[in-house]
Scaffold this active site. Sequence first.
Site, PDB file in Angstrom:
ATOM      1  CB  CYS A 116      -0.966  -0.008   1.178  1.00  0.00           C
ATOM      2  SG  CYS A 116      -0.178  -0.034   2.814  1.00  0.00           S
ATOM      3  CG  HIS A 164      -4.336  -0.250   4.248  1.00  0.00           C
ATOM      4  ND1 HIS A 164      -3.449  -0.898   3.421  1.00  0.00           N
ATOM      5  CD2 HIS A 164      -5.493  -0.114   3.529  1.00  0.00           C
ATOM      6  CE1 HIS A 164      -4.029  -1.156   2.259  1.00  0.00           C
ATOM      7  NE2 HIS A 164      -5.265  -0.676   2.290  1.00  0.00           N
ATOM      8  CG  HIS A 176      -6.763  -0.437  -1.195  1.00  0.00           C
ATOM      9  ND1 HIS A 176      -6.854  -1.128   0.005  1.00  0.00           N
ATOM     10  CD2 HIS A 176      -7.716  -0.986  -1.990  1.00  0.00           C
ATOM     11  CE1 HIS A 176      -7.822  -2.029  -0.070  1.00  0.00           C
ATOM     12  NE2 HIS A 176      -8.367  -1.967  -1.260  1.00  0.00           N
TER      13      HIS A 176
END
Length: 237
Positions: A116, A164, A176
Amino acid sequence: MSVDAVLSRISEIRTQIDALRSGTTAVSTSTASGAATSSAFADALATATATGATGSGTTGSAAATATPTPATSVDAGAGTLATGSGATGSDVVADAKKYLGVPYVFGGTTTSGMDCSGLVQTVFKDLGVTMPRVVPDQAKMGVAVGSLKDAQPGDLVIPKGEGHVVIYVGDGKVLHAPRPGKDVRIVDNWYKDSDIATIRRIVPAQASATTATSAASGATDLQTAALLSLMNSGSAA
């Protein structure tokens, strides 16, 4: 050729340009003459463009502003927008979409695989903005956005725990790199404001009015230079 004749030619050229823009150019017996005059204008415009591209005057500067190309990298600072690259939030989304389908690989930053934060770092690198490598550091960059209702395409959404990061693409969706076994994708945003640690805007959401005005000014300068060139050549004839 007299100055009056040159001015008359210029008037004809402008009429032809307006007609071409509206798609209503009429066929007449003066087509050959108009084509020749338009060709002369095109040559003059090409000369003016070349001069503007290589010169150090206003025209060259405006052209460069209108089409930003990241030659050097700008650091994404904390508490400020990275305006030096010329990139906007829409550019962030457009570049991120190039990586749709890339598999998730922990620690990856290439099309062979990325995680990510690797995706985020790579996207901004493409746009000439240097971002830190890991989410906790990325969470400090740019300026804070108050809530999801204020989020704009290109903003980074980072949940509590900072484990994240997703890129907001607009219309309630995010892009993502999810987790092992998945690939880079666009999905409906599942975060609520209560889930979010911070939303960060790294580059301006849209181009500034100054940039748009400079681009328009540059185009006008080129047209004016071409017309002046045509007048000068006509006066000398």
